[in-house]
Every structure is written in C-alpha cells, then in structure tokens.
Design an enzyme around this catalytic site. Sequence first.
Site, mmCIF file in Angstrom:
data_model
loop_
_atom_site.group_PDB
_atom_site.id
_atom_site.type_symbol
_atom_site.label_atom_id
_atom_site.label_comp_id
_atom_site.label_asym_id
_atom_site.label_seq_id
_atom_site.Cartn_x
_atom_site.Cartn_y
_atom_site.Cartn_z
ATOM 1 N N ILE A 13 18.760 19.386 -2.860
ATOM 2 C CA ILE A 13 19.575 19.186 -1.654
ATOM 3 C C ILE A 13 20.620 18.092 -1.882
ATOM 4 O O ILE A 13 21.793 18.266 -1.535
ATOM 5 C CB ILE A 13 18.669 18.908 -0.423
ATOM 6 C CG1 ILE A 13 19.494 18.856 0.871
ATOM 7 C CG2 ILE A 13 17.828 17.659 -0.573
ATOM 8 C CD1 ILE A 13 18.649 18.873 2.137
ATOM 9 N N LYS A 113 12.194 5.267 1.783
ATOM 10 C CA LYS A 113 10.826 4.880 1.408
ATOM 11 C C LYS A 113 10.862 3.531 0.671
ATOM 12 O O LYS A 113 9.841 2.884 0.521
ATOM 13 C CB LYS A 113 10.157 5.970 0.560
ATOM 14 C CG LYS A 113 9.814 7.220 1.372
ATOM 15 C CD LYS A 113 8.925 8.195 0.622
ATOM 16 C CE LYS A 113 9.611 8.906 -0.508
ATOM 17 N NZ LYS A 113 10.674 9.828 -0.069
ATOM 18 N N TYR A 146 10.449 4.842 -6.417
ATOM 19 C CA TYR A 146 11.850 4.417 -6.336
ATOM 20 C C TYR A 146 12.069 3.128 -7.134
ATOM 21 O O TYR A 146 13.062 2.976 -7.834
ATOM 22 C CB TYR A 146 12.254 4.161 -4.886
ATOM 23 C CG TYR A 146 12.433 5.390 -4.019
ATOM 24 C CD1 TYR A 146 12.527 6.672 -4.556
ATOM 25 C CD2 TYR A 146 12.537 5.253 -2.637
ATOM 26 C CE1 TYR A 146 12.703 7.773 -3.741
ATOM 27 C CE2 TYR A 146 12.724 6.349 -1.813
ATOM 28 C CZ TYR A 146 12.794 7.610 -2.373
ATOM 29 O OH TYR A 146 12.985 8.689 -1.550
ATOM 30 N N ILE A 172 17.753 13.765 4.607
ATOM 31 C CA ILE A 172 19.001 14.404 4.168
ATOM 32 C C ILE A 172 19.153 15.763 4.836
ATOM 33 O O ILE A 172 18.203 16.547 4.908
ATOM 34 C CB ILE A 172 19.011 14.575 2.634
ATOM 35 C CG1 ILE A 172 18.925 13.206 1.949
ATOM 36 C CG2 ILE A 172 20.266 15.313 2.181
ATOM 37 C CD1 ILE A 172 18.903 13.254 0.426
HETATM 38 N N1 LIG Z 1 15.352 15.583 0.896
HETATM 39 C C1 LIG Z 1 15.422 14.535 1.716
HETATM 40 O O1 LIG Z 1 15.443 14.667 2.964
HETATM 41 C C2 LIG Z 1 15.502 13.132 1.121
HETATM 42 C C3 LIG Z 1 15.679 12.059 2.013
HETATM 43 C C4 LIG Z 1 15.787 10.769 1.502
HETATM 44 C C5 LIG Z 1 15.670 10.547 0.142
HETATM 45 N N2 LIG Z 1 15.474 11.610 -0.710
HETATM 46 C C6 LIG Z 1 15.359 11.311 -2.145
HETATM 47 O O2 LIG Z 1 16.472 11.873 -2.830
HETATM 48 C C7 LIG Z 1 16.108 12.073 -4.208
HETATM 49 C C8 LIG Z 1 16.513 13.494 -4.589
HETATM 50 O O3 LIG Z 1 15.660 14.361 -3.830
HETATM 51 P P1 LIG Z 1 16.065 15.807 -3.293
HETATM 52 O O4 LIG Z 1 15.395 15.961 -1.958
HETATM 53 O O5 LIG Z 1 17.516 16.032 -3.389
HETATM 54 O O6 LIG Z 1 15.282 16.693 -4.374
HETATM 55 P P2 LIG Z 1 15.100 18.280 -4.425
HETATM 56 O O7 LIG Z 1 15.972 18.920 -3.391
HETATM 57 O O8 LIG Z 1 13.643 18.587 -4.375
HETATM 58 O O9 LIG Z 1 15.693 18.652 -5.860
HETATM 59 C C9 LIG Z 1 15.091 18.225 -7.054
HETATM 60 C C10 LIG Z 1 16.004 18.612 -8.213
HETATM 61 O O10 LIG Z 1 15.447 18.101 -9.431
HETATM 62 C C11 LIG Z 1 15.262 19.169 -10.363
HETATM 63 N N3 LIG Z 1 14.065 18.866 -11.150
HETATM 64 C C12 LIG Z 1 12.792 18.633 -10.687
HETATM 65 N N4 LIG Z 1 11.967 18.414 -11.719
HETATM 66 C C13 LIG Z 1 12.718 18.488 -12.859
HETATM 67 C C14 LIG Z 1 12.434 18.374 -14.252
HETATM 68 N N5 LIG Z 1 11.195 18.108 -14.698
HETATM 69 N N6 LIG Z 1 13.436 18.527 -15.139
HETATM 70 C C15 LIG Z 1 14.703 18.797 -14.714
HETATM 71 N N7 LIG Z 1 15.035 18.903 -13.411
HETATM 72 C C16 LIG Z 1 14.050 18.770 -12.497
HETATM 73 C C17 LIG Z 1 15.110 20.410 -9.480
HETATM 74 O O11 LIG Z 1 15.451 21.621 -10.153
HETATM 75 P P3 LIG Z 1 14.365 22.495 -11.000
HETATM 76 O O12 LIG Z 1 13.138 22.565 -10.145
HETATM 77 O O13 LIG Z 1 15.052 23.822 -11.246
HETATM 78 O O14 LIG Z 1 14.156 21.746 -12.268
HETATM 79 C C18 LIG Z 1 16.165 20.106 -8.414
HETATM 80 O O15 LIG Z 1 17.445 20.388 -8.923
HETATM 81 C C19 LIG Z 1 14.594 11.807 -4.287
HETATM 82 O O16 LIG Z 1 14.367 10.508 -4.751
HETATM 83 C C20 LIG Z 1 14.145 11.904 -2.838
HETATM 84 O O17 LIG Z 1 12.972 11.160 -2.589
HETATM 85 C C21 LIG Z 1 15.393 12.891 -0.248
#
Ligand SMILES: NC(=O)c1ccc[n+]([C@@H]2O[C@H](COP(=O)([O-])OP(=O)(O)OC[C@H]3O[C@@H](n4cnc5c(N)ncnc54)[C@H](OP(=O)(O)O)[C@@H]3O)[C@@H](O)[C@H]2O)c1
Length: 355
Positions: A13, A113, A146, A172
């Site tokens: 995302i 967090k 983090y 997000i």
């Molecule tokens: N989502 C929210 O509402 C939110 C809010 C605040 C903070 N955050 C933080 O923002 C950060 C990013 O989170 P997100 O929510 O954007 O994550 P996400 O949507 O779950 O996406 C994770 C990404 O990482 C890739 N990935 C996961 N494991 C991998 C691996 N071993 N090797 C290569 N790529 C890998 C995934 O693709 P593949 O699975 O294809 O590898 C995907 O592209 C995190 O620290 C999260 O805690 C998120």
Amino acid sequence: MKIVALVVGATGIAGRGISQELLACGAEVHGLSRKADGLVSGVRHVGADLLDPKTLARSLGGLKPTHVYITTWSRQATEAENVEVNSRMVRNLLAALSAARSVQHVALVTGLKHYLGPFEAYVKAGTPPPTPLREEQPRLPLPNFYYAQEDEVYAAARRDGFTWSVHRPHTIIGKAIGNAMNMGTTLAAYASICKEVGRPFAFPGSAAQWNGLSDMTDTRILGKQLVWASTNDLAKNEAYNIVNGDIFRWSWMWPRLAAWFGVEWKGFAADGAALEKQMANDAPVWKRMAEKFGLVEPDLWRVASPWHSDLDLGRPIEVMTDMALSRKRGFLAYQGTEESFHDLLAALRTDRVIP
Ligand SMILES: NC(=O)c1ccc[n+]([C@@H]2O[C@H](COP(=O)([O-])OP(=O)(O)OC[C@H]3O[C@@H](n4cnc5c(N)ncnc54)[C@H](OP(=O)(O)O)[C@@H]3O)[C@@H](O)[C@H]2O)c1
C-alpha cells in the site's frame, strides 16, 4: 538531478503510493518485491526475496539506485520475530547495495507504533502515550521492529555515507490488494457486504475512537513527503510524522461512509462486535458477490484485513498526530481525509474490486 529510485515493497500500500509520486516527478522507478502483481504501471520490477541475500544480490545486478525507499515489512507471530526478520530484510538490502556506492539517500517508512508500541503491546492500558503524538517523543522501552529497522539504516548510512529520513504515517489509506493491512479496502468490502445482505454498517471500535479526534495518511501525501525529504538538503537525517493535515471524528466519518454506499449504519455500542467477528462467515458471501458483480478478487481475505482495522479502531485512546517538524521545514502538502476515502472507493468501484 536525475533520480534512479528503488522502491522496496513496491506492490504494497505504501510502496504503490510512493511509486506513483516518483513517476509523477519524472524519476526512473525500480520496484522490488517477490511478486510483480500490483506493481504500478511504469515501474520496472526487481523480483527478489529480501530474506535471501544470494538471489537479492543477483536480482539487483548492475542497478545503481540514487534513492532508496523502504516500504516493506513481513508480519511475524511475535514482536521478537518481527525485530529479527524485518531488521534482517533492511540489513540484507543495504548490504547488497553497498558495493556500488550509488545510494545518496535512504527513506524508511515506519509508523505510529513507534509511539504506541508494537501490536502485541499496542496502546495497552497503563502506558497510554500523550497525544497528539509528537516527533520528539522518545522510543518506548519495548522491542519494536521499527527501531531495529531504523538502527540498520543509521548504521549503513554511517558506513556508506548516504543521508536518511524516517517517515511515520498513521493508518494508511490507498489501493493495494493482497497486502497485510488496509483499512480503506476493508471498510469498503465490509460496507459492500452489509448492503448486499441487508446488515447495518456497524462501527466495530472503542468509544474513545468513535468520539475522539483522529487522522489518517493518504498514500499520495506519504509519497509527497518521501520525495520532499529525499531531495531537499534541509530535510535530511530526520524522522517525520506524516498525516493528511485534517482531523476528524469517526462519529462524523462513519455515517458519511455509509451514505457513500447507501447502507444503514450503527455507531459505537458497548456490546458492538469487532470486524473479525462480524465478517467471520463472509468469505462465501464475497465469493458469490464476486461472481454476481464480476469482481476481480473473489478471496475476501485478499481485500479485507479486519484484524488490523479492529486494532486501530479499537484503541482505548484518541490518536492524533503532530507534523510540526516537516511543516517548519517547508513541507506544506494537505489532503482531506473524506476525499481520500471517496477517491479510493471510486477507484475500487472502477477497477471492479467492489460492486
Ligand atoms: N498499512 C498501513 O495502514 C500502515 C500504517 C502505518 C504504518 N505502516 C507501515 O508501513 C510500512 C510498509 O507497510 P505496508 O502496509 O505498505 O506493507 P504491505 O502493503 O503489506 O506491503 C509489503 C510489501 O513488501 C513486499 N515484501 C514482503 N516481504 C518481502 C520479502 N521477503 N522480500 C521482498 N519483498 C517483500 C511485499 O511484496 P511481496 O509479498 O510480493 O514480496 C509488498 O510489496 C510497514 O512498516 C508498516 O508497519 C503501515
């Protein structure tokens, strides 16, 4: 300056939003993830597993990124495992990029967090942090992936001489399918099911969240702050909060979301059920809806992540975020949160994710 960007976690995302902003600035954008599904059009895929250093080095090949945007995480059963796995992902990545010495800046996306504690100790009674959450608040005395990811970035920056920035979004809002946490698509799927089966759209969270002030982070404003911080000397080597810039109460937003779907709603109730419980038997309903309306994703659990929406909407305190540091340095972008929802919902409907 020509930006050769590497977005790590490009199909997630946050990664999708950042990819879009970088493309809009004319950057050459490479996107790393294991699968290419969900990559923004125009991004060149780097297929690699961050936990497998050999294939990672091979896949990165001769790529010489000038700017790296780390927007990845992998959810583990405990925070101790989160720390081990998620710091290793960052360490492996920065080690693989080290030899080329091309990297000028690394931007790391973490989140609130940082202040609220890891999910297993998330705003537990007894230690509520003061709100609004401010950038100067210190780390909590708890293990947190983090902090471990930040420490990997700081160590590699000292070793390789690049600048860094850390970005802490609230919940997000943006489009991604099959990712770990997405409140926007979760509420969209939930409201669509409520409409289909004639159930009320019932707020699943706490009184504090229903009545208190809140904010959110649109992927577009997150992307704008990352581009700003990674390309402005004034902004470098600092950790920033990032939210839309407006505040709202769920008691105001919930009926407005219900109105968008044309569904009856219910507000906070002391005996109200969490989304995980409300949606527990909805996977077959969603599958039938996917056939009936020609939806692109028949698996409800790739669209909805109720566990995460329950955690955020169930917090026992209001959560608001102060953005003083980037504003003082000139980052003035603003995004209305109701528009964030409406833009996302319209895109989900156009793309046949929801009816
Ligand atoms: N989502 C929210 O509402 C939110 C809010 C605040 C903070 N955050 C933080 O923002 C950060 C990013 O989170 P997100 O929510 O954007 O994550 P996400 O949507 O779950 O996406 C994770 C990404 O990482 C890739 N990935 C996961 N494991 C991998 C691996 N071993 N090797 C290569 N790529 C890998 C995934 O693709 P593949 O699975 O294809 O590898 C995907 O592209 C995190 O620290 C999260 O805690 C998120």
